[in-house]
Design a protein around this motif. Structure first.
Motif, mmCIF file in Angstrom:
data_model
loop_
_atom_site.group_PDB
_atom_site.id
_atom_site.type_symbol
_atom_site.label_atom_id
_atom_site.label_comp_id
_atom_site.label_asym_id
_atom_site.label_seq_id
_atom_site.Cartn_x
_atom_site.Cartn_y
_atom_site.Cartn_z
ATOM 1 N N ALA A 135 15.393 13.382 -31.618
ATOM 2 C CA ALA A 135 14.972 13.226 -30.112
ATOM 3 C C ALA A 135 13.735 13.345 -29.845
ATOM 4 O O ALA A 135 13.059 12.557 -29.219
ATOM 5 N N ALA A 136 12.963 14.413 -30.555
ATOM 6 C CA ALA A 136 11.653 14.502 -30.194
ATOM 7 C C ALA A 136 10.667 13.191 -30.685
ATOM 8 O O ALA A 136 9.701 12.559 -30.067
ATOM 9 N N ASN A 137 11.166 12.832 -31.799
ATOM 10 C CA ASN A 137 10.786 11.555 -32.513
ATOM 11 C C ASN A 137 10.847 10.280 -31.433
ATOM 12 O O ASN A 137 9.793 9.499 -31.485
ATOM 13 N N ALA A 138 12.047 10.213 -31.043
ATOM 14 C CA ALA A 138 12.260 8.947 -30.029
ATOM 15 C C ALA A 138 11.232 9.177 -28.841
ATOM 16 O O ALA A 138 10.841 8.293 -28.304
ATOM 17 N N ALA A 139 11.059 10.654 -28.337
ATOM 18 C CA ALA A 139 10.026 10.782 -27.399
ATOM 19 C C ALA A 139 8.934 10.183 -27.519
ATOM 20 O O ALA A 139 7.967 9.474 -26.831
ATOM 21 N N ILE A 140 8.347 10.538 -28.651
ATOM 22 C CA ILE A 140 7.004 10.162 -29.207
ATOM 23 C C ILE A 140 6.888 8.631 -29.045
ATOM 24 O O ILE A 140 5.977 8.087 -28.630
ATOM 25 N N ASP A 141 7.905 8.081 -29.952
ATOM 26 C CA ASP A 141 8.129 6.514 -29.759
ATOM 27 C C ASP A 141 7.937 5.949 -28.470
ATOM 28 O O ASP A 141 7.240 4.736 -28.006
ATOM 29 N N HIS A 142 8.951 6.299 -27.532
ATOM 30 C CA HIS A 142 8.921 5.998 -26.113
ATOM 31 C C HIS A 142 7.721 6.016 -25.371
ATOM 32 O O HIS A 142 7.334 4.882 -25.096
ATOM 33 N N VAL A 143 6.983 7.152 -25.527
ATOM 34 C CA VAL A 143 5.502 7.189 -24.800
ATOM 35 C C VAL A 143 4.458 6.356 -25.417
ATOM 36 O O VAL A 143 3.810 5.674 -24.797
ATOM 37 N N TYR A 144 4.645 6.461 -26.724
ATOM 38 C CA TYR A 144 3.606 5.695 -27.506
ATOM 39 C C TYR A 144 3.495 4.411 -27.424
ATOM 40 O O TYR A 144 2.717 3.321 -27.008
ATOM 41 N N THR A 145 4.792 3.629 -27.401
ATOM 42 C CA THR A 145 4.931 2.164 -26.935
ATOM 43 C C THR A 145 4.498 2.021 -25.577
ATOM 44 O O THR A 145 4.042 0.819 -25.297
ATOM 45 N N TRP A 146 5.134 2.557 -24.830
ATOM 46 C CA TRP A 146 4.823 2.564 -23.199
ATOM 47 C C TRP A 146 3.230 2.418 -22.960
ATOM 48 O O TRP A 146 2.612 1.607 -22.271
ATOM 49 N N VAL A 147 2.552 3.262 -23.686
ATOM 50 C CA VAL A 147 1.037 3.303 -23.394
ATOM 51 C C VAL A 147 0.307 2.258 -24.411
ATOM 52 O O VAL A 147 -0.521 1.689 -23.921
ATOM 53 N N ASN A 148 0.720 1.904 -25.742
ATOM 54 C CA ASN A 148 0.050 1.404 -26.410
ATOM 55 C C ASN A 148 0.363 0.077 -26.766
ATOM 56 O O ASN A 148 -0.203 -0.895 -27.339
ATOM 57 N N GLY A 149 1.896 -0.506 -26.138
ATOM 58 C CA GLY A 149 2.320 -1.839 -26.298
ATOM 59 C C GLY A 149 3.276 -2.023 -27.141
ATOM 60 O O GLY A 149 3.127 -1.222 -28.633
ATOM 61 N N THR A 150 4.299 -2.902 -27.324
ATOM 62 C CA THR A 150 5.052 -3.541 -28.116
ATOM 63 C C THR A 150 4.270 -4.515 -29.217
ATOM 64 O O THR A 150 3.242 -5.067 -28.821
ATOM 65 N N ALA A 151 4.980 -4.782 -30.388
ATOM 66 C CA ALA A 151 4.125 -5.426 -31.246
ATOM 67 C C ALA A 151 4.386 -7.116 -30.564
ATOM 68 O O ALA A 151 5.673 -7.245 -30.071
ATOM 69 N N ASP A 152 3.686 -7.802 -31.225
ATOM 70 C CA ASP A 152 3.916 -9.403 -30.604
ATOM 71 C C ASP A 152 5.353 -9.858 -31.311
ATOM 72 O O ASP A 152 5.656 -9.600 -32.429
#
Ligand SMILES: NC(=O)c1ccc[n+]([C@@H]2O[C@H](COP(=O)([O-])OP(=O)(O)OC[C@H]3O[C@@H](n4cnc5c(N)ncnc54)[C@H](O)[C@@H]3O)[C@@H](O)[C@H]2O)c1
Ligand SMILES: O=C(O)C[C@H](O)C(=O)O
Length: 329
Positions: free
Chosen positions: A243-260
């Motif tokens: 769950a912590a890993n997913a929270a990191i992924d969620h915010v990281y992607t929101w801030v830094n963008g999805t891959a093309d």
């Protein structure tokens, strides 16, 4: 050039997820390896001492990016000037419960926290709700924060997304890195719908590659949707590191963008897309860029998917009615 630190508030900091999350935030995995952070830990009064213990350990890691830790039991202090808020603190379910059973127990936490965010947070605040039932708790917090743009309140379905990636990779003999465009629709609950009809495995359509509707209906979907319960059954406690890993992924992607060419899944306020009533916090396929997200438009929704999306959305509507009845929104 020295960057201004980003204020990150974590509620439930002394809990299981908090312990798995804080060290990763402080090491730069939430926002980026060059972004300094200040941590604010919010806990209930009896858990403050445990939170202090975690803060001592954070100090002992000597993380170069960590520029301060404040610990408090006052939401107004915890959210003062906050840029990113991770609302984790809530009671987890135990064996035999559905996440919706936590509505009245946890709903009461999110209204005052939403108000404290409204009154104190920075203008660019981004909120991720992890505490269950996550979607409806996000709705409660958002309703208590009328001055914050509604789209800043999001709920976590990234754990479901990650679970679905691994199940699909196993079935197709591929790796998660080969898979793109998978979607979790709806509620973070047993009604959620993991959709592989638009996903690709090594560039080929996933549903065609699998070509096994029985597996999809009777194995894949229930395995993903009931994974939280399976973890509780096996561990005797709800998922924490994943769950912590997913929270990191969620915010990281929101801030830094999805891959093309790829997208992710986030619980976000519906704008009416795909027939999901406006305002419900439901999971959608989204792309992100420059700290903003957008719902992926124009996907064909077949009958198989439509029925499942509708069922999950119906549950979200029922949860909204329930919290309305409790005076939480
Ligand atoms: N969305 C998801 O995918 C997902 C995944 C896993 C867990 N969860 C949920 O996350 C929540 C936390 O799980 P956990 O395993 O860390 O639980 P936990 O019981 O280990 O920790 C919860 C912490 O929250 C604190 N807390 C309670 N009320 C609070 C309040 N008003 N303000 C601040 N802190 C408060 C408690 O003191 C405790 O330390 C649960 O609701 C769980 O169901 C969600
Ligand atoms: O299932 C739970 O209650 C915890 C969490 O939501 C999960 O999906 O693991």
């Amino acid at each position: 050039m020295t960057r201004t630190p980003v204020n990150v508030t974590v509620t439930g900091a002394a809990g299981q997820i908090g312990y798995a999350l804080l060290f990763r935030i402080a090491s730069g995995q939430l926002l980026g390896a060059d972004v300094p952070v200040k941590l604010r830990l919010l806990e209930i009064t009896p858990a403050l001492k445990a939170a202090e213990g975690t803060a001592m350990e954070l100090d002992d890691c000597a993380f170069p990016l960590l520029q301060g830790i404040d610990i408090t039991d006052d939401p107004n202090v915890a959210f003062d000037g906050t840029n990113v808020a991770l609302l984790v603190g809530a009671r987890p379910r135990t064996k035999g419960m559905e996440r919706g059973d936590l509505l009245s127990a946890n709903g009461g936490i999110f209204k005052p926290q939403g108000k404290a965010i409204n009154d104190n947070a920075a203008d660019d605040i981004k909120v991720l709700v992890v505490g269950n039932p996550a979607n409806t708790n996000a709705l409660i917090a958002q309703a208590a924060a009328p001055d914050v743009p509604a789209e800043r309140f999001t709920a976590m379905t990234r754990l479901d997304h990650n679970r679905a990636l691994t199940q699909l990779a196993k079935k197709t003999g591929s790796t998660v890195a080969d898979i793109q465009r998978l979607t979790i629709w709806g509620n973070h609950s047993a009604t959620q719908y993991p959709d592989i009809f638009h996903a690709t495995v090594a560039g080929k359509n996933a549903a065609e590659t699998v070509n096994d509707e029985k597996w999809l209906a009777e194995d894949f979907i229930p395995t993903v949707a009931k994974r939280g319960a399976a973890i509780i059954e096996a561990r005797g406690a709800s998922s924490a590191a994943s769950a912590a890993n997913a929270a990191i992924d969620h915010v990281y992607t929101w801030v830094n963008g999805t891959a093309d060419g790829d997208w992710t899944s986030m619980g976000i306020p519906s704008d009416g897309s795909y027939g999901v009533p406006e305002g419900l916090i439901s999971s959608f396929p989204v792309t992100t860029k420059d700290g903003q997200y957008e719902i992926v438009q124009g996907l064909d929704i077949n009958e198989f998917s439509r029925a499942r999306i509708d069922a999950s959305v119906k549950e979200l509507e029922e949860e909204r009615e329930a919290v309305r009845g409790l005076g939480l929104i």
